[in-house]
Design a protein around this motif. Structure first.
Motif, PDB file in Angstrom:
ATOM      1  N   SER A  66       0.816  -1.222   0.000  1.00 22.24           N
ATOM      2  CA  SER A  66       0.000   0.000   0.000  1.00 22.24           C
ATOM      3  C   SER A  66       0.850   1.273   0.000  1.00 22.24           C
ATOM      4  O   SER A  66       0.358   2.342   0.314  1.00 22.24           O
ATOM      5  N   GLN A  67       2.130   1.167  -0.378  1.00 21.98           N
ATOM      6  CA  GLN A  67       3.003   2.335  -0.368  1.00 21.98           C
ATOM      7  C   GLN A  67       3.471   2.677  -1.779  1.00 21.98           C
ATOM      8  O   GLN A  67       3.925   1.817  -2.533  1.00 21.98           O
ATOM      9  N   LEU A  68       3.384   3.959  -2.121  1.00 18.16           N
ATOM     10  CA  LEU A  68       3.892   4.464  -3.390  1.00 18.16           C
ATOM     11  C   LEU A  68       5.421   4.513  -3.304  1.00 18.16           C
ATOM     12  O   LEU A  68       5.972   5.268  -2.507  1.00 18.16           O
ATOM     13  N   VAL A  69       6.097   3.684  -4.101  1.00 14.72           N
ATOM     14  CA  VAL A  69       7.553   3.544  -3.976  1.00 14.72           C
ATOM     15  C   VAL A  69       8.319   4.050  -5.196  1.00 14.72           C
ATOM     16  O   VAL A  69       9.549   4.094  -5.177  1.00 14.72           O
ATOM     17  N   GLY A  70       7.612   4.430  -6.244  1.00 16.76           N
ATOM     18  CA  GLY A  70       8.293   4.935  -7.426  1.00 16.76           C
ATOM     19  C   GLY A  70       7.312   5.412  -8.467  1.00 16.76           C
ATOM     20  O   GLY A  70       6.103   5.182  -8.357  1.00 16.76           O
ATOM     21  N   PHE A  71       7.848   6.106  -9.457  1.00 15.26           N
ATOM     22  CA  PHE A  71       7.018   6.487 -10.596  1.00 15.26           C
ATOM     23  C   PHE A  71       7.870   6.469 -11.849  1.00 15.26           C
ATOM     24  O   PHE A  71       9.102   6.475 -11.798  1.00 15.26           O
ATOM     25  N   SER A  72       7.197   6.430 -12.981  1.00 11.02           N
ATOM     26  CA  SER A  72       7.884   6.395 -14.254  1.00 11.02           C
ATOM     27  C   SER A  72       7.068   7.141 -15.289  1.00 11.02           C
ATOM     28  O   SER A  72       5.853   7.283 -15.153  1.00 11.02           O
ATOM     29  N   ILE A  73       7.764   7.592 -16.320  1.00  6.14           N
ATOM     30  CA  ILE A  73       7.140   8.338 -17.402  1.00  6.14           C
ATOM     31  C   ILE A  73       7.648   7.784 -18.724  1.00  6.14           C
ATOM     32  O   ILE A  73       8.847   7.531 -18.880  1.00  6.14           O
ATOM     33  N   LEU A  74       6.733   7.588 -19.655  1.00  7.12           N
ATOM     34  CA  LEU A  74       7.066   7.345 -21.061  1.00  7.12           C
ATOM     35  C   LEU A  74       6.587   8.581 -21.800  1.00  7.12           C
ATOM     36  O   LEU A  74       5.395   8.917 -21.727  1.00  7.12           O
ATOM     37  N   THR A  75       7.473   9.264 -22.503  1.00  6.00           N
ATOM     38  CA  THR A  75       7.065  10.486 -23.195  1.00  6.00           C
ATOM     39  C   THR A  75       7.604  10.501 -24.615  1.00  6.00           C
ATOM     40  O   THR A  75       8.458   9.698 -24.978  1.00  6.00           O
ATOM     41  N   ASP A  76       7.083  11.430 -25.392  1.00  9.78           N
ATOM     42  CA  ASP A  76       7.401  11.518 -26.822  1.00  9.78           C
ATOM     43  C   ASP A  76       7.059  10.197 -27.500  1.00  9.78           C
ATOM     44  O   ASP A  76       7.777   9.724 -28.381  1.00  9.78           O
ATOM     45  N   ILE A  77       5.937   9.609 -27.078  1.00  9.46           N
ATOM     46  CA  ILE A  77       5.507   8.330 -27.646  1.00  9.46           C
ATOM     47  C   ILE A  77       5.091   8.549 -29.100  1.00  9.46           C
ATOM     48  O   ILE A  77       4.235   9.382 -29.399  1.00  9.46           O
ATOM     49  N   THR A  78       5.715   7.797 -29.981  1.00 11.39           N
ATOM     50  CA  THR A  78       5.362   7.800 -31.399  1.00 11.39           C
ATOM     51  C   THR A  78       4.993   6.369 -31.769  1.00 11.39           C
ATOM     52  O   THR A  78       4.944   5.490 -30.903  1.00 11.39           O
ATOM     53  N   LYS A  79       4.799   6.109 -33.036  1.00  6.20           N
ATOM     54  CA  LYS A  79       4.555   4.728 -33.471  1.00  6.20           C
ATOM     55  C   LYS A  79       5.797   3.871 -33.294  1.00  6.20           C
ATOM     56  O   LYS A  79       5.708   2.657 -33.244  1.00  6.20           O
ATOM     57  N   ILE A  86      12.450   7.560 -14.730  1.00  8.68           N
ATOM     58  CA  ILE A  86      12.104   6.792 -13.538  1.00  8.68           C
ATOM     59  C   ILE A  86      12.613   7.518 -12.293  1.00  8.68           C
ATOM     60  O   ILE A  86      13.679   8.153 -12.328  1.00  8.68           O
ATOM     61  N   ALA A  87      11.849   7.422 -11.219  1.00  5.75           N
ATOM     62  CA  ALA A  87      12.290   7.930  -9.909  1.00  5.75           C
ATOM     63  C   ALA A  87      11.796   6.957  -8.845  1.00  5.75           C
ATOM     64  O   ALA A  87      10.659   6.486  -8.894  1.00  5.75           O
ATOM     65  N   ILE A  88      12.661   6.677  -7.880  1.00  2.00           N
ATOM     66  CA  ILE A  88      12.351   5.755  -6.788  1.00  2.00           C
ATOM     67  C   ILE A  88      12.305   6.548  -5.485  1.00  2.00           C
ATOM     68  O   ILE A  88      13.120   7.458  -5.275  1.00  2.00           O
ATOM     69  N   HIS A  89      11.382   6.188  -4.608  1.00  3.36           N
ATOM     70  CA  HIS A  89      11.320   6.817  -3.282  1.00  3.36           C
ATOM     71  C   HIS A  89      12.692   6.665  -2.619  1.00  3.36           C
ATOM     72  O   HIS A  89      13.280   5.577  -2.644  1.00  3.36           O
ATOM     73  N   PRO A  90      13.214   7.748  -2.021  1.00  8.02           N
ATOM     74  CA  PRO A  90      14.554   7.679  -1.415  1.00  8.02           C
ATOM     75  C   PRO A  90      14.747   6.542  -0.416  1.00  8.02           C
ATOM     76  O   PRO A  90      15.842   5.985  -0.324  1.00  8.02           O
ATOM     77  N   ASP A  91      13.702   6.149   0.301  1.00  5.22           N
ATOM     78  CA  ASP A  91      13.824   5.066   1.278  1.00  5.22           C
ATOM     79  C   ASP A  91      13.874   3.677   0.638  1.00  5.22           C
ATOM     80  O   ASP A  91      14.115   2.688   1.328  1.00  5.22           O
ATOM     81  N   HIS A  92      13.643   3.597  -0.673  1.00 12.06           N
ATOM     82  CA  HIS A  92      13.605   2.297  -1.356  1.00 12.06           C
ATOM     83  C   HIS A  92      14.723   2.128  -2.370  1.00 12.06           C
ATOM     84  O   HIS A  92      14.700   1.178  -3.166  1.00 12.06           O
TER      85      HIS A  92
END
Length: 166
Positions: A66-79, A86-92
């Protein structure tokens, strides 16, 4: 019976990033001193403000139980391709979360978006991240310099190819 059979299984889930998740991330503690140059990515004006969800950008939250431990982004998506962040929570940091999150997002990029290639830029001194990306299957391509917060920063570009596309 062994006690380990009674431990609850850790559940790692990739979900769409919500507004509430973004506010939580912006409250995460700072990165340790050796990673302090990366802290801007979590704050106001950082990646989550730079890259909003759109037809060409997808943002993901990564949950451990139940803890948010990271996030990620895909950008400039083309065909053909997309850029990965990517970023990870500092404690993880150093727990394997980064490798698992990277693997799951790459799977989405290739299976759902049918991309042929995902690429990224990693600071040339960040050997731990480079090692994780190589273990997932990224290959080093070249070096470049980009301006981050008004300062030149040296990067290594890396990419991974989708072996399932024609």
């Amino acid at each position: 019976m062994q006690p380990s059979k009674f431990r609850p299984k850790t559940i790692l889930q990739l979900k769409p990033l919500t507004t509430s998740d973004i506010e939580t991330i912006k409250q995460w503690p700072s990165y340790p001193p050796w990673l302090s140059q990366l802290d801007y990515s979590l704050r106001n004006g950082g990646w989550l403000d730079q890259f909003s969800n759109s037809d060409t950008t997808r943002r993901f939250a990564f949950w451990k139980d139940s803890q948010l431990v990271g996030f990620s982004i895909l950008t400039d998506i083309t065909k053909e391709s997309a850029e990965f962040y990517i970023a990870i929570h500092p404690d993880h940091l150093g727990t394997g979360i980064g490798k698992e999150l990277t693997t799951q997002v790459i799977r989405v990029a290739f299976d759902k978006h049918r991309l042929k290639r995902v690429y990224l830029k990693v600071r040339d001194w960040h050997h731990r991240a480079i090692h994780v990306y190589e273990r997932v299957g990224f290959k080093k391509k070249e070096t470049c310099v980009s301006e981050i917060q008004g300062k030149p920063v040296s990067f290594i570009t890396m990419s991974i190819e989708n072996k399932k596309t024609d």
